[in-house]
Design a protein around this motif. Structure first.
Motif, PDB file in Angstrom:
ATOM      1  N   SER A 109      16.489  -5.250   1.216  1.00  0.00           N
ATOM      2  CA  SER A 109      16.124  -4.413   0.076  1.00  0.00           C
ATOM      3  C   SER A 109      14.620  -4.306  -0.120  1.00  0.00           C
ATOM      4  CB  SER A 109      16.755  -4.985  -1.202  1.00  0.00           C
ATOM      5  OG  SER A 109      16.317  -6.320  -1.422  1.00  0.00           O
ATOM      6  N   ARG A 110      13.852  -4.942   0.757  1.00  0.00           N
ATOM      7  CA  ARG A 110      12.400  -4.847   0.622  1.00  0.00           C
ATOM      8  C   ARG A 110      11.768  -4.700   1.998  1.00  0.00           C
ATOM      9  NH1 ARG A 110      10.153 -10.062  -2.181  1.00  0.00           N
ATOM     10  NH2 ARG A 110       8.271  -8.817  -1.965  1.00  0.00           N
ATOM     11  N   ASN A 111      10.524  -4.249   2.023  1.00  0.00           N
ATOM     12  CA  ASN A 111       9.820  -4.033   3.289  1.00  0.00           C
ATOM     13  C   ASN A 111       9.643  -5.355   4.042  1.00  0.00           C
ATOM     14  OD1 ASN A 111       9.637  -1.461   2.357  1.00  0.00           O
ATOM     15  ND2 ASN A 111       7.406  -1.366   2.336  1.00  0.00           N
ATOM     16  N   VAL A 112       9.704  -5.273   5.381  1.00  0.00           N
ATOM     17  CA  VAL A 112       9.468  -6.445   6.206  1.00  0.00           C
ATOM     18  C   VAL A 112       8.491  -6.104   7.321  1.00  0.00           C
ATOM     19  CG1 VAL A 112      11.729  -7.492   5.775  1.00  0.00           C
ATOM     20  CG2 VAL A 112      11.451  -5.929   7.701  1.00  0.00           C
ATOM     21  N   VAL A 113       7.876  -7.137   7.886  1.00  0.00           N
ATOM     22  CA  VAL A 113       7.011  -7.019   9.047  1.00  0.00           C
ATOM     23  C   VAL A 113       7.749  -7.672  10.218  1.00  0.00           C
ATOM     24  CG1 VAL A 113       4.768  -7.606  10.021  1.00  0.00           C
ATOM     25  CG2 VAL A 113       4.964  -7.073   7.590  1.00  0.00           C
ATOM     26  N   VAL A 114       7.645  -7.070  11.397  1.00  0.00           N
ATOM     27  CA  VAL A 114       8.463  -7.499  12.539  1.00  0.00           C
ATOM     28  C   VAL A 114       7.589  -7.817  13.757  1.00  0.00           C
ATOM     29  CG1 VAL A 114      10.343  -6.845  14.103  1.00  0.00           C
ATOM     30  CG2 VAL A 114      10.341  -6.002  11.739  1.00  0.00           C
ATOM     31  N   ARG A 115       7.979  -8.859  14.492  1.00  0.00           N
ATOM     32  CA  ARG A 115       7.372  -9.139  15.786  1.00  0.00           C
ATOM     33  C   ARG A 115       8.468  -9.603  16.755  1.00  0.00           C
ATOM     34  NH1 ARG A 115       3.799 -14.754  15.073  1.00  0.00           N
ATOM     35  NH2 ARG A 115       5.524 -16.156  14.539  1.00  0.00           N
ATOM     36  N   VAL A 116       8.200  -9.479  18.060  1.00  0.00           N
ATOM     37  CA  VAL A 116       9.215  -9.812  19.057  1.00  0.00           C
ATOM     38  C   VAL A 116       8.555 -10.462  20.272  1.00  0.00           C
ATOM     39  CG1 VAL A 116       9.052  -7.503  20.071  1.00  0.00           C
ATOM     40  CG2 VAL A 116      11.091  -8.871  20.491  1.00  0.00           C
TER      41      VAL A 116
END
Length: 358
Positions: free
Chosen positions: A73-80
């Motif tokens: 329900s909220r913005n997230v930051v992603v890394r892989v």
């Protein structure tokens, strides 16, 4: 073969198994989800394993589409990050157990493609990123991660970033050598690598694959070359390289809420900080903020009930906020006042004084 798989936060993962005479796949979906809400982060680990029975020869490409969806329900930051893992068992013992760090996993390089050794190699698997990932993901960072350059909004997805994997065409499938042969027969004898006819005569010693053939005798009529695994004392191939082995591409996807403190705690600082500019992080504290309705500590606010001390105004009967040493009946004094002394500023209630001094 086309396999499209989205990674929704709070669940999923992707990988490849290689085995057989060259390399055969074994299908086993393995999903290892790790969640730690106390750290405001989510880790999704996927082991990508191609279809069972698929014969993965060197140079063959396997499609694997991976993308991430934010179901929160909220913005997230992603890394892989990606990690190659190779394994092989013999007589119940692990004879090949090789896991590359994420940086070496993205570098295809072998010290010697014919020696059957794997210890000093980096990766032998090419990872192809999709065209739509361009401009959306960072370059490989010093911490081994690729970072999504934008904050991922709820119900949105990154688009496909990993498109396929390819086993390098020159992958070391075991220690092999080439033997050249010649014959003087008028008709070419049958060539059987496992049982060469005596009509074929060895020409020189075993050579590295690709080596030039020595000059045959003038009487020779035909020549041929046979490349075979080098056998050990037990008659079996001595060094297997990556053949008959299991391969897993581990994909670790980590997300964190798009707030400054959360990103700092989870992601650390071993990456290009200019990436942060595209995230639009919100300021926040990792500690829960105290409610404005929380009880006040003694000596802080006003509106205390009768008998409380430390108020700065509106105290009820018998309240005191003095510095100490007040006489009987004295209140809010600065100290050492005599009985019933007052040096107040006015408007004091019954029995109240606001003493300024001696």
């Amino acid at each position: 073969m086309k396999s499209k798989k989205g990674l929704a936060f709070l669940g999923v993962a992707a990988v490849a198994l290689v085995g057989g005479t060259f390399a055969y796949f074994t299908q086993t979906d393995s999903i290892d989800n790790q969640f730690d809400t106390a750290k405001y982060g989510t880790v999704v680990v996927e082991d990508f394993k191609p279809k069972e029975g698929e014969n993965w020869q060197p140079g063959a490409e396997i499609n694997k589409d991976i993308y991430v969806t934010n179901t929160g329900s909220r913005n997230v930051v992603v890394r892989v990050k990606f990690e190659d893992m190779w394994s092989r068992s013999k007589d119940g013992k692990e004879v090949l157990d090789k896991t590359l760090n994420s940086t070496d996993t993205m570098t295809v390089w072998q010290e010697d493609q014919y020696d059957g050794e794997t210890d000093k190699d980096k990766s032998v698997v090419h990872k192809k990123f999709s065209d739509e990932s361009k401009g959306k993901w960072s370059e490989l960072q010093p911490d081994g991660y690729y970072y999504y350059l934008f904050s991922l909004e709820p119900e949105k997805e990154t688009g496909i970033f990993l498109d396929s994997v390819t086993l390098d065409k020159d992958t070391d499938m075991g220690m092999v050598r080439t033997q050249f042969y010649y014959t003087e027969e008028e008709e070419m004898p049958e060539v059987n690598p496992d049982n060469m006819s005596l009509l074929w005569k060895p020409l020189g010693d075993l050579q590295m694959p690709g080596a030039a053939m020595a000059t045959p005798p003038n009487a020779s009529t035909f020549t041929t070359a046979v490349t075979k695994p080098v056998a050990g004392e037990d008659g079996k191939q001595e060094k297997l390289g990556y053949s008959d082995a299991g391969y897993v591409l581990r994909i670790t996807i980590e997300s964190v809420q798009a707030t400054d403190k959360a990103v700092e705690q989870i992601f650390g600082d071993n990456y290009d900080k200019t990436i942060v500019e595209g995230w639009g992080l919100e300021p926040e504290s990792l500690k829960n903020e105290e409610s404005s309705e929380s009880p006040k500590e003694p000596g802080v606010g006003g509106n205390e009930e009768p008998g409380e001390t430390g108020g700065d105004g509106n105290e009820g009967p018998e309240e005191t906020t003095g510095a100490g040493n007040e006489g009987p009946g004295e209140t809010t004094g600065a100290g050492n006042e005599g009985p019933e002394e007052t040096t107040g500023t006015g408007n004091e209630g019954p029995g109240e004084t606001i003493a300024a001094g001696n």
